[in-house]
Scaffold this active site. Structure first.
Site, mmCIF file in Angstrom:
data_model
loop_
_atom_site.group_PDB
_atom_site.id
_atom_site.type_symbol
_atom_site.label_atom_id
_atom_site.label_comp_id
_atom_site.label_asym_id
_atom_site.label_seq_id
_atom_site.Cartn_x
_atom_site.Cartn_y
_atom_site.Cartn_z
ATOM 1 N N CYS A 189 -2.876 3.093 -5.680
ATOM 2 C CA CYS A 189 -1.770 4.240 -4.961
ATOM 3 C C CYS A 189 -1.086 3.870 -5.402
ATOM 4 O O CYS A 189 -0.731 4.947 -5.089
ATOM 5 C CB CYS A 189 -2.369 3.024 -3.217
ATOM 6 S SG CYS A 189 -1.625 1.446 -3.404
ATOM 7 N N HIS A 191 -3.183 9.325 0.969
ATOM 8 C CA HIS A 191 -3.215 7.239 0.237
ATOM 9 C C HIS A 191 -4.719 7.750 0.219
ATOM 10 O O HIS A 191 -5.037 8.680 0.243
ATOM 11 C CB HIS A 191 -3.036 6.611 0.914
ATOM 12 C CG HIS A 191 -3.722 6.471 2.059
ATOM 13 N ND1 HIS A 191 -4.213 4.768 2.209
ATOM 14 C CD2 HIS A 191 -4.484 7.321 3.375
ATOM 15 C CE1 HIS A 191 -4.700 5.316 3.742
ATOM 16 N NE2 HIS A 191 -4.751 6.000 4.088
ATOM 17 N N HIS A 250 1.514 -1.190 0.427
ATOM 18 C CA HIS A 250 0.426 -0.316 -0.069
ATOM 19 C C HIS A 250 0.915 0.999 -0.292
ATOM 20 O O HIS A 250 1.733 0.894 0.981
ATOM 21 C CB HIS A 250 -1.051 0.268 1.375
ATOM 22 C CG HIS A 250 -2.162 1.476 1.348
ATOM 23 N ND1 HIS A 250 -2.717 1.383 -0.072
ATOM 24 C CD2 HIS A 250 -2.442 2.202 1.935
ATOM 25 C CE1 HIS A 250 -3.637 2.577 0.535
ATOM 26 N NE2 HIS A 250 -3.362 3.254 1.517
#
Length: 202
Positions: free
Chosen positions: A156, A42, A30
């Site tokens: 992401c 994010h 991530h």
């Protein structure tokens, strides 16, 4: 040289850093932009991404790499909860979800880039100044805008690289626009090839 990641201590982070955290045994990571004061902007599909109208995809349901990780919802520090999705500002603990912290590297040499065993850790592209990086991240946060989350086509890592460089994949129909997506597909193809060779040899 760390062939899988670029570990970094929290106290060494600077606003505008592109950070990431591996999940699922180095299958997915991530990514986000550290904005200071223990906060990260994010892009996430949330826990119920498969229920998102117009954004449903089999691949998105396979991974939880973009899910904020607070054990208590909503988080008392940043307000992140299990339904949070889109462009978010979360505390570092929610972003990391208990996994190690790493910093994405920019302007690496071609040799270093090729030597990496996993994609999604560095790029040969140059980063823009931190002021511009933070401006992009905060602007996308203010409009909650980066499109529908898709683990291969719009994820992401794409978000963080755009904030750092202004570069964006034009062809959203192309699978594997980000480094970790390309590596993941390579692993799938390698495993599938091994299984096929095994079956053919019997």
């Amino acid at each position: 040289m760390d062939l899988f990641s670029h570990s970094v201590q929290r106290e060494a982070l600077q606003p505008g850093d592109h950070i990431y955290s591996w999940r699922n045994a180095y299958i997915f990571a991530h990514h986000g932009i550290y904005v200071g004061d223990g906060k990260v902007i994010h892009f996430t599909g949330g826990r119920n991404i498969e229920e998102l109208a117009g954004c449903r995809s089999f691949s998105s349901a396979l991974t939880s790499s973009s899910i904020p990780g607070s054990t208590t919802f909503p988080c008392e520090i940043c307000g992140t909860d299990a339904e949070s999705r889109g462009v978010l500002k979360s505390c570092l603990d929610c972003f990391l979800s208990g996994f190690p912290l790493s910093r994405f590297e920019y302007g690496t040499s071609s040799a270093t880039f090729i030597a990496k065993l996993r994609g999604g850790t560095c790029t040969t592209a140059k980063s823009d100044p931190s002021e511009l990086v933070l401006h992009r991240a905060n602007y996308l946060l203010s409009i909650n805008g980066f499109g529908c989350y898709h683990v291969f086509r719009n994820n992401c890592e794409d978000f963080a690289i755009y904030c750092k460089t202004g570069l964006l994949a034009i062809d959203r129909n192309a699978i594997g626009s980000s480094g970790q997506a390309t590596s993941f597909l390579g692993i799938i193809l390698a495993v599938a090839g091994s299984i096929l060779r095994y079956r053919c040899s019997k």
